[in-house]
Scaffold this motif. Sequence first.
Motif, short mmCIF file in Angstrom:
data_model
loop_
_atom_site.label_atom_id
_atom_site.label_comp_id
_atom_site.label_asym_id
_atom_site.label_seq_id
_atom_site.Cartn_x
_atom_site.Cartn_y
_atom_site.Cartn_z
N ASP A 209 -25.01 -14.55 29.57
CA ASP A 209 -23.97 -13.83 28.86
C ASP A 209 -23.79 -12.43 29.43
OD1 ASP A 209 -25.43 -11.73 26.75
OD2 ASP A 209 -26.67 -13.48 27.22
N ASN A 210 -22.54 -11.99 29.47
CA ASN A 210 -22.20 -10.64 29.95
C ASN A 210 -22.83 -10.33 31.31
OD1 ASN A 210 -20.47 -9.80 27.90
ND2 ASN A 210 -22.13 -9.05 26.62
N GLN A 265 -16.82 -15.86 26.75
CA GLN A 265 -17.20 -14.48 27.05
C GLN A 265 -16.04 -13.78 27.74
OE1 GLN A 265 -20.21 -12.78 26.50
NE2 GLN A 265 -21.02 -14.52 25.34
N GLY A 278 -18.18 -11.63 23.25
CA GLY A 278 -18.12 -13.08 23.27
C GLY A 278 -18.66 -13.72 22.01
#
Length: 430
Positions: A209-210, A265, A278
């Motif tokens: 994520d990210n 996301q 997200g």
Amino acid sequence: MKKTLITAITTALVVGAASTTFAAANPFSDVPSDHWSYDAVSQLAKDGVIDGYGDGTYRGDQKITRYEMAQMVAKAMAKSDVSAADKAMIDKLAAEYADELNNLGVRVSNLEKKSDNVKFTGLMRLDAKRYNDTAVHNDDTVGTGLLRLDINAAVNDNWAVKARLDGQTSLNNDKGDANGDDKVTVKRIYAEGPLFGADTKVGKFGAFDNESLTNGGLIIDTDLTGAEFIFGNALKTKVTYGRLDTEDIANIGYSTSAADYAAIQFGYTAGKVALGAGYTHLKDNANGNTTGFTNNYGDDKVGIWNVGFDYALSKDFTIGGEYASSDADAKNVGYNSDEEKAYSAQLTYKGAKSDVAGSYGLWAAYRSIGELATIAPTYDGAEAGLKGYELGVNYMLDKNIMTKVVYFDGSEITSDTDIKKVFGRLEFAF
């Protein structure tokens, strides 16, 4: 290699001294000793353009024929990063050996293309970690070794097939990992390329994520099977759907089970600022056996929201953070309510560059990694269920040789048991 070429050409000059001054049309005849192409090939070898025969060697005890010279020219033609002078020399050689290249060049070029089609990279990693407590963790130092091989095979100009093999072992005993077994596993195997206007992955790949943020990876950094689509440039949208193996993930972990994973996301970068946000949805997929999942999350499904940012304070300093919140109810599983959220705030100074010996990076962070708001966080210091301060440094001992040391001082979120941890890593990339 260059000396070997000079030896080969010198030998050819000696054995071909009785030849005529013009190159013969027969592809298996020797190139005359005074032909200009010897000087051209010698110069290309000095410039690192010529690599030799298919096995990477030169055979100085054999005569150089037009066929062999055409092979070397074909290899030089396959190079893309050459100087203008070398390119002109290669074009002149191609014109001289046009007939041989027409007859043999297609086959040689195809072989060159195939030989460059598959690329191998990897690393060897030695890790060690030690905790200060015995109530929750074993006080002994735990050492592990990892040998990783990444494979990248081009399918065409747009698509590639990629795979990752990990060989793991314990450094604490001679019987392998903690269970007494060494492990060699196919961690990833997927295809990557453009589809529906998006950069696409299909198969088993890494979920993160990210990923555009220094502080990314608060929720997940592990492998799953499914598909991923990334749209956009400055504003990126990543959609991921798949099946997550939960057996080896501490937050979810229970044997022979899996969970359905879906996430979207968003990432945006403008100047000194990078933003991310997200939503992740996780649902038990255990064929009716929901015990493990429910024991960890209090339900057979959970949703996690997250936001994050990075801001470049200066050329060397970056500050950033990420926050995540879960819709799971901590009371259902006997957790402190702080386990329903996770956050990380970090100040970073510089950063180690793999190709620059002596480069380094430093960071200081405070992290609280609530188990209900994470799946498999990326950090080497703070772990799921812990909160506290983390200090870290990575340093390039030499090109592609990195060392990392991380110190964590905190406690368990629910029990408030004090936890101190030291993590060390020595990594050799190839």
